[in-house]
Design a protein around this motif. Structure first.
Motif, PDB file in Angstrom:
ATOM      1  N   GLY A 221      26.251 -37.791 -14.242  1.00  0.00           N
ATOM      2  CA  GLY A 221      25.002 -38.249 -14.830  1.00  0.00           C
ATOM      3  C   GLY A 221      25.038 -38.021 -16.330  1.00  0.00           C
ATOM      4  N   ALA A 222      23.968 -38.373 -16.984  1.00  0.00           N
ATOM      5  CA  ALA A 222      23.866 -38.206 -18.432  1.00  0.00           C
ATOM      6  C   ALA A 222      23.125 -36.912 -18.750  1.00  0.00           C
ATOM      7  N   LEU A 223      23.468 -36.325 -19.888  1.00  0.00           N
ATOM      8  CA  LEU A 223      22.787 -35.112 -20.349  1.00  0.00           C
ATOM      9  C   LEU A 223      22.119 -35.388 -21.684  1.00  0.00           C
ATOM     10  N   ALA A 224      20.925 -34.836 -21.859  1.00  0.00           N
ATOM     11  CA  ALA A 224      20.219 -34.900 -23.143  1.00  0.00           C
ATOM     12  C   ALA A 224      20.197 -33.486 -23.714  1.00  0.00           C
ATOM     13  N   PHE A 225      20.549 -33.352 -24.970  1.00  0.00           N
ATOM     14  CA  PHE A 225      20.544 -32.070 -25.654  1.00  0.00           C
ATOM     15  C   PHE A 225      19.323 -32.055 -26.570  1.00  0.00           C
ATOM     16  N   VAL A 226      18.316 -31.263 -26.192  1.00  0.00           N
ATOM     17  CA  VAL A 226      17.053 -31.224 -26.925  1.00  0.00           C
ATOM     18  C   VAL A 226      17.140 -30.141 -27.990  1.00  0.00           C
ATOM     19  N   SER A 227      16.933 -30.538 -29.229  1.00  0.00           N
ATOM     20  CA  SER A 227      16.960 -29.587 -30.346  1.00  0.00           C
ATOM     21  C   SER A 227      15.952 -28.467 -30.124  1.00  0.00           C
ATOM     22  N   GLY A 228      16.206 -27.346 -30.769  1.00  0.00           N
ATOM     23  CA  GLY A 228      15.315 -26.208 -30.652  1.00  0.00           C
ATOM     24  C   GLY A 228      13.895 -26.572 -31.057  1.00  0.00           C
ATOM     25  N   GLN A 229      12.942 -26.219 -30.188  1.00  0.00           N
ATOM     26  CA  GLN A 229      11.529 -26.480 -30.445  1.00  0.00           C
ATOM     27  C   GLN A 229      10.858 -25.183 -30.880  1.00  0.00           C
ATOM     28  N   VAL A 230      10.087 -25.281 -31.945  1.00  0.00           N
ATOM     29  CA  VAL A 230       9.368 -24.135 -32.499  1.00  0.00           C
ATOM     30  C   VAL A 230       7.878 -24.444 -32.495  1.00  0.00           C
ATOM     31  N   ALA A 231       7.079 -23.567 -33.052  1.00  0.00           N
ATOM     32  CA  ALA A 231       5.619 -23.708 -33.043  1.00  0.00           C
ATOM     33  C   ALA A 231       5.124 -24.605 -34.170  1.00  0.00           C
TER      34      ALA A 231
ATOM     35  N   ALA B 222       2.483 -15.195 -28.263  1.00  0.00           N
ATOM     36  CA  ALA B 222       1.958 -15.927 -27.103  1.00  0.00           C
ATOM     37  C   ALA B 222       1.463 -17.307 -27.517  1.00  0.00           C
ATOM     38  N   GLU B 223       0.753 -17.401 -28.632  1.00  0.00           N
ATOM     39  CA  GLU B 223       0.260 -18.701 -29.110  1.00  0.00           C
ATOM     40  C   GLU B 223       1.413 -19.593 -29.558  1.00  0.00           C
ATOM     41  N   GLN B 224       2.408 -19.001 -30.214  1.00  0.00           N
ATOM     42  CA  GLN B 224       3.577 -19.791 -30.607  1.00  0.00           C
ATOM     43  C   GLN B 224       4.312 -20.311 -29.381  1.00  0.00           C
ATOM     44  N   THR B 225       4.448 -19.469 -28.367  1.00  0.00           N
ATOM     45  CA  THR B 225       5.124 -19.885 -27.137  1.00  0.00           C
ATOM     46  C   THR B 225       4.389 -21.054 -26.495  1.00  0.00           C
ATOM     47  N   ALA B 226       3.061 -21.026 -26.504  1.00  0.00           N
ATOM     48  CA  ALA B 226       2.274 -22.120 -25.926  1.00  0.00           C
ATOM     49  C   ALA B 226       2.554 -23.435 -26.652  1.00  0.00           C
ATOM     50  N   ILE B 227       2.678 -23.404 -27.968  1.00  0.00           N
ATOM     51  CA  ILE B 227       2.985 -24.618 -28.729  1.00  0.00           C
ATOM     52  C   ILE B 227       4.405 -25.089 -28.430  1.00  0.00           C
ATOM     53  N   VAL B 228       5.342 -24.151 -28.359  1.00  0.00           N
ATOM     54  CA  VAL B 228       6.718 -24.498 -28.012  1.00  0.00           C
ATOM     55  C   VAL B 228       6.751 -25.183 -26.650  1.00  0.00           C
ATOM     56  N   VAL B 229       6.022 -24.651 -25.683  1.00  0.00           N
ATOM     57  CA  VAL B 229       5.966 -25.236 -24.340  1.00  0.00           C
ATOM     58  C   VAL B 229       5.413 -26.659 -24.408  1.00  0.00           C
ATOM     59  N   GLU B 230       4.383 -26.887 -25.200  1.00  0.00           N
ATOM     60  CA  GLU B 230       3.840 -28.241 -25.350  1.00  0.00           C
ATOM     61  C   GLU B 230       4.898 -29.180 -25.932  1.00  0.00           C
ATOM     62  N   ASN B 231       5.652 -28.706 -26.904  1.00  0.00           N
ATOM     63  CA  ASN B 231       6.722 -29.517 -27.483  1.00  0.00           C
ATOM     64  C   ASN B 231       7.810 -29.808 -26.447  1.00  0.00           C
ATOM     65  N   LEU B 232       8.156 -28.810 -25.633  1.00  0.00           N
ATOM     66  CA  LEU B 232       9.151 -29.017 -24.578  1.00  0.00           C
ATOM     67  C   LEU B 232       8.660 -30.049 -23.568  1.00  0.00           C
ATOM     68  N   LYS B 233       7.377 -29.963 -23.208  1.00  0.00           N
ATOM     69  CA  LYS B 233       6.793 -30.944 -22.288  1.00  0.00           C
ATOM     70  C   LYS B 233       6.887 -32.348 -22.883  1.00  0.00           C
ATOM     71  N   GLY B 234       6.615 -32.462 -24.180  1.00  0.00           N
ATOM     72  CA  GLY B 234       6.707 -33.759 -24.844  1.00  0.00           C
ATOM     73  C   GLY B 234       8.118 -34.318 -24.804  1.00  0.00           C
ATOM     74  N   ALA B 235       9.101 -33.450 -24.980  1.00  0.00           N
ATOM     75  CA  ALA B 235      10.498 -33.889 -24.915  1.00  0.00           C
ATOM     76  C   ALA B 235      10.844 -34.360 -23.503  1.00  0.00           C
ATOM     77  N   LEU B 236      10.426 -33.596 -22.492  1.00  0.00           N
ATOM     78  CA  LEU B 236      10.695 -34.003 -21.109  1.00  0.00           C
ATOM     79  C   LEU B 236      10.021 -35.335 -20.793  1.00  0.00           C
TER      80      LEU B 236
END
Length: 135
Positions: free
Chosen positions: A30-40, A53-67
């Motif tokens: 299959g294909a792989l996507a390499f997602v750059s490091g996401q920060v806050a 904790a707040e920075q992690t929440a923003i990072v998670v939102e960015n990760l969700k956007g990438a997915l």
């Protein structure tokens, strides 16, 4: 897509499945996507908050956007690397709480790394992913 990723915690290694990740992830063709490091950092340029904790929440939102852009789910994450500027038991626990909620039972291979600094002076966490995507 997730059916083609096999997760392993072999007896010769600590069973990290108990804490939410796998020692080994095997990706079938299959294909792989390499997602750059996401920060806050937000798309609107709002400065990062002070708390991890707040920075992690923003990072998670960015990760969700990438997915979402990849049309993938957390089950398709093969590997994650989590970088923390102040790697201690309490900061690791704080960051991992948010990351494990995001993963919602998915168990990619995961590495935590303590670093001296990230791309901005106020940043405390950065997360990158390798994601299996439809070929």
């Amino acid at each position: 897509m997730s059916a083609s990723i096999d997760r392993m915690n072999p007896p010769a290694l600590p069973d990290t499945g108990k804490v939410g990740y796998s020692q080994i992830s095997i990706v079938r063709p299959g294909a792989l996507a390499f997602v750059s490091g996401q920060v806050a950092w937000r798309p609107d340029g709002t400065p990062p908050p002070a708390s991890l904790a707040e920075q992690t929440a923003i990072v998670v939102e960015n990760l969700k956007g990438a997915l979402e852009a990849l049309q993938a789910s957390t089950d398709d994450i093969v590997q994650m690397r989590i970088y923390l500027t102040d790697l201690r038991d309490d900061t690791q626990d704080s960051a991992m709480g948010g990351i494990l909620r995001f993963l919602d039972g998915a168990q990619p291979s995961l590495t935590g790394i303590g670093v001296a600094a990230l791309a901005g002076p106020d940043l405390q966490i950065e997360v990158e992913m390798v994601v299996q995507v439809a070929a």
